[in-house]
Design a protein around this motif. Structure first.
Motif, PDB file in Angstrom:
ATOM      1  N   ALA A 209     -15.531   3.526  -4.502  1.00 59.14           N
ATOM      2  CA  ALA A 209     -16.318   4.414  -3.655  1.00 59.14           C
ATOM      3  C   ALA A 209     -17.485   3.701  -2.994  1.00 59.14           C
ATOM      4  N   GLY A 210     -17.812   2.502  -3.464  1.00 62.03           N
ATOM      5  CA  GLY A 210     -18.892   1.740  -2.850  1.00 62.03           C
ATOM      6  C   GLY A 210     -18.521   1.120  -1.521  1.00 62.03           C
ATOM      7  N   ILE A 211     -17.229   1.191  -1.155  1.00 58.81           N
ATOM      8  CA  ILE A 211     -16.766   0.659   0.129  1.00 58.81           C
ATOM      9  C   ILE A 211     -16.873   1.763   1.177  1.00 58.81           C
ATOM     10  N   GLY A 212     -17.721   1.558   2.160  1.00 59.01           N
ATOM     11  CA  GLY A 212     -17.945   2.583   3.173  1.00 59.01           C
ATOM     12  C   GLY A 212     -17.000   2.469   4.352  1.00 59.01           C
ATOM     13  N   ALA A 213     -17.065   3.476   5.232  1.00 62.24           N
ATOM     14  CA  ALA A 213     -16.184   3.503   6.403  1.00 62.24           C
ATOM     15  C   ALA A 213     -16.421   2.299   7.306  1.00 62.24           C
ATOM     16  N   ASP A 214     -17.669   1.893   7.478  1.00 64.77           N
ATOM     17  CA  ASP A 214     -17.970   0.726   8.308  1.00 64.77           C
ATOM     18  C   ASP A 214     -17.416  -0.552   7.684  1.00 64.77           C
ATOM     19  N   ASP A 215     -17.456  -0.620   6.350  1.00 66.31           N
ATOM     20  CA  ASP A 215     -16.909  -1.796   5.661  1.00 66.31           C
ATOM     21  C   ASP A 215     -15.408  -1.900   5.898  1.00 66.31           C
ATOM     22  N   TRP A 216     -14.701  -0.777   5.803  1.00 68.68           N
ATOM     23  CA  TRP A 216     -13.256  -0.795   6.039  1.00 68.68           C
ATOM     24  C   TRP A 216     -12.942  -1.163   7.484  1.00 68.68           C
ATOM     25  N   TYR A 227      -3.908 -12.072  11.793  1.00 70.18           N
ATOM     26  CA  TYR A 227      -2.544 -11.974  12.302  1.00 70.18           C
ATOM     27  C   TYR A 227      -2.467 -12.418  13.762  1.00 70.18           C
ATOM     28  N   ALA A 228      -3.458 -12.024  14.563  1.00 71.00           N
ATOM     29  CA  ALA A 228      -3.458 -12.397  15.975  1.00 71.00           C
ATOM     30  C   ALA A 228      -3.528 -13.910  16.141  1.00 71.00           C
ATOM     31  N   GLU A 229      -4.285 -14.576  15.291  1.00 72.43           N
ATOM     32  CA  GLU A 229      -4.389 -16.037  15.369  1.00 72.43           C
ATOM     33  C   GLU A 229      -3.061 -16.718  15.062  1.00 72.43           C
ATOM     34  N   HIS A 230      -2.194 -16.018  14.328  1.00 66.69           N
ATOM     35  CA  HIS A 230      -0.858 -16.547  14.025  1.00 66.69           C
ATOM     36  C   HIS A 230       0.212 -15.911  14.918  1.00 66.69           C
ATOM     37  N   ARG A 231      -0.241 -15.300  16.025  1.00 71.96           N
ATOM     38  CA  ARG A 231       0.655 -14.688  17.008  1.00 71.96           C
ATOM     39  C   ARG A 231       1.576 -13.654  16.355  1.00 71.96           C
ATOM     40  N   SER A 232       0.975 -12.838  15.495  1.00 74.03           N
ATOM     41  CA  SER A 232       1.746 -11.840  14.767  1.00 74.03           C
ATOM     42  C   SER A 232       1.021 -10.498  14.819  1.00 74.03           C
ATOM     43  N   THR A 233       1.680  -9.483  14.305  1.00 67.96           N
ATOM     44  CA  THR A 233       1.137  -8.126  14.287  1.00 67.96           C
ATOM     45  C   THR A 233       0.901  -7.698  12.849  1.00 67.96           C
ATOM     46  N   PRO A 234      -0.259  -7.146  12.520  1.00 66.58           N
ATOM     47  CA  PRO A 234      -0.519  -6.737  11.131  1.00 66.58           C
ATOM     48  C   PRO A 234       0.409  -5.625  10.681  1.00 66.58           C
ATOM     49  N   TYR A 235       0.822  -5.702   9.424  1.00 73.29           N
ATOM     50  CA  TYR A 235       1.715  -4.693   8.871  1.00 73.29           C
ATOM     51  C   TYR A 235       0.990  -3.384   8.556  1.00 73.29           C
ATOM     52  N   LEU A 236      -0.285  -3.482   8.172  1.00 78.04           N
ATOM     53  CA  LEU A 236      -0.994  -2.335   7.610  1.00 78.04           C
ATOM     54  C   LEU A 236      -2.064  -1.833   8.571  1.00 78.04           C
ATOM     55  N   THR A 237      -2.183  -0.520   8.638  1.00 79.71           N
ATOM     56  CA  THR A 237      -3.175   0.109   9.504  1.00 79.71           C
ATOM     57  C   THR A 237      -4.476   0.343   8.737  1.00 79.71           C
ATOM     58  N   GLN A 238      -5.539   0.595   9.492  1.00 79.32           N
ATOM     59  CA  GLN A 238      -6.802   0.924   8.845  1.00 79.32           C
ATOM     60  C   GLN A 238      -6.664   2.216   8.043  1.00 79.32           C
ATOM     61  N   ARG A 239      -5.859   3.142   8.546  1.00 78.21           N
ATOM     62  CA  ARG A 239      -5.649   4.388   7.812  1.00 78.21           C
ATOM     63  C   ARG A 239      -5.060   4.128   6.436  1.00 78.21           C
ATOM     64  N   PHE A 240      -4.145   3.166   6.337  1.00 87.62           N
ATOM     65  CA  PHE A 240      -3.577   2.875   5.019  1.00 87.62           C
ATOM     66  C   PHE A 240      -4.680   2.513   4.033  1.00 87.62           C
ATOM     67  N   PHE A 241      -5.560   1.589   4.424  1.00 83.76           N
ATOM     68  CA  PHE A 241      -6.589   1.116   3.493  1.00 83.76           C
ATOM     69  C   PHE A 241      -7.533   2.250   3.101  1.00 83.76           C
ATOM     70  N   THR A 242      -7.979   3.049   4.055  1.00 84.93           N
ATOM     71  CA  THR A 242      -8.935   4.110   3.720  1.00 84.93           C
ATOM     72  C   THR A 242      -8.277   5.208   2.897  1.00 84.93           C
ATOM     73  N   ASP A 243      -7.024   5.552   3.206  1.00 84.55           N
ATOM     74  CA  ASP A 243      -6.335   6.595   2.430  1.00 84.55           C
ATOM     75  C   ASP A 243      -6.048   6.113   1.015  1.00 84.55           C
ATOM     76  N   PHE A 244      -5.599   4.865   0.886  1.00 83.97           N
ATOM     77  CA  PHE A 244      -5.314   4.342  -0.452  1.00 83.97           C
ATOM     78  C   PHE A 244      -6.594   4.245  -1.274  1.00 83.97           C
ATOM     79  N   ALA A 245      -7.680   3.790  -0.651  1.00 87.09           N
ATOM     80  CA  ALA A 245      -8.949   3.685  -1.373  1.00 87.09           C
ATOM     81  C   ALA A 245      -9.429   5.042  -1.852  1.00 87.09           C
TER      82      ALA A 245
END
Length: 371
Positions: A209-216, A227-245
């Motif tokens: 709970a100490g991880i805030g919305a701005d941190d995510w 991922y962009a630096e490796h010419r790729s697309t990230p698998y996970l969305t920001q929504r995944f991280f915030t919902d899982f947290a």
């Protein structure tokens, strides 16, 4: 007992699933169900959930996180050459069956169950379904050694790989860990950490709970940049991280590097009662040795302070050896429908296993610890 298929993990009660799965965060109902509800795992992304479960009435006896895959991205056990061989012979390798944790090369149970008999019954049911489905193959990635033995006995071929894990025999602090290393390795780590400190970089370690919305939001921007630096697309969305947290706050650890109060890098880890698992990182600017600090040294320091038994550094990465992580053998299991290709893969795996054995022997001669 009867096997059933579930096209949505939400159809299985979270309490029933987690009672079998134990405490590993990436096998939890929250982790796998959030991958689906956030859209990261879906037919659109090439992951069609088809979870296998063994039920005794309303009681869940065994389970397997399983997907019908239309590519081989996000698996960390590479079978692209097998798919290409199928294509060159005019055959379809996809779809294939995959029992795994999406985007997660963390070894652990893949057939959690109440007892060995239930788990083996589910293996038999899944293999029979794979034979009848017309799919090219079935793959079980990073199972336990016990499960690998059952899968081998059921007719699957075993494939070996190597990861690097840091082990904690009970270090008092980071300096105690350094004292176990050979002098050149100890000196190199201190130099690397000093470069980051001299650059004015400091870390904030956040959990749950100490991880805030701005941190995510900042972390996900760093993650996407990697991922962009490796010419790729990230698998996970920001929504995944915030919902899982929100569902599993104790499993989330975020380390944010700052200079003069401004964030410039972040690394994300999963945690359970036994271990810390390295997952993702990114930075908005280059600082020498910041990657090593954010992904390894901060993690080792945290694991020592938290009394965790190990830190798993993720897939690949021979450079981890010099930083105190040790080579660990991993395993996957594979069933190929076509007998001609099954024969060819069997020969390839025997040859590859010899190479893995030799590689592990060579790594053992270069461990960073004092004699």
């Amino acid at each position: 007992m009867s096997p059933r298929l579930h096209a949505d993990l939400a159809d299985i009660p979270a309490a029933a699933w987690d009672a079998l799965a134990g405490g590993q965060p990436c096998l939890s109902h929250a982790f796998l169900a959030t991958l689906e509800s956030s859209g990261c795992v879906s037919p659109r992304t090439g992951w069609t959930p088809r979870h296998a479960a063994l039920w005794d009435g309303d009681t869940l006896c065994a389970a397997m996180p399983r997907y019908l895959k239309h590519h081989s991205y996000g698996e960390y056990v590479f079978d692209w050459a097998w798919a290409d061989a199928y294509r060159r012979h005019g055959l379809d390798y996809y779809p294939k069956w995959l029992a795994a944790l999406p985007f997660t090369p963390i070894p652990g149970p893949r057939i959690p169950g109440r007892d060995a008999a239930a788990r083996q019954t589910l293996i038999d049911a899944v293999l029979a379904e794979a034979r009848d489905s017309g799919a090219s193959s079935l793959h079980v990635l990073f199972p336990t050694d016990e499960e690998a033995g059952w899968l081998r006995d059921a007719g699957l071929m075993l494939r070996h790989g190597v990861q690097f894990h840091w082990q904690n025999p009970g270090y008092r602090d980071f300096d105690d860990f350094l004292d176990r290393l050979a002098q050149p390795k100890r000196k190199k780590i201190r130099q690397e950490r000093r470069k980051v400190a001299d650059a004015g970089v400091r870390f904030r370690v956040l959990r749950g709970a100490g991880i805030g919305a701005d941190d995510w939001a900042f972390f996900h921007a760093c993650y996407a940049r990697t991922y962009a630096e490796h010419r790729s697309t990230p698998y996970l969305t920001q929504r995944f991280f915030t919902d899982f947290a929100r569902l599993a706050p104790a499993a989330c650890v975020l380390m944010i590097a700052e200079r003069d109060g401004r964030p410039l890098a972040a690394s994300f880890f999963l945690q359970d009662a036994e271990a810390l698992y390295g997952r993702y990182w990114g930075a908005t600017e280059f600082v020498p040795c910041l990657h090593f600090e954010a992904c390894y040294y901060q993690a080792i320091d945290y694991a020592i302070q938290a009394g965790l038994g190990r830190f798993e550094g993720g897939a690949q990465g021979e450079h981890k050896l010099a930083r105190g992580l040790e080579p660990v053998r991993t395993v996957s299991a594979h069933w190929i429908a076509d007998p001609r290709f099954r024969d060819a893969v069997h020969r390839f795996l025997a040859q590859e296993r010899g190479g893995v054995d030799a590689y592990l022997d060579e790594l053992a001669e270069h461990l960073p610890f004092r004699a």
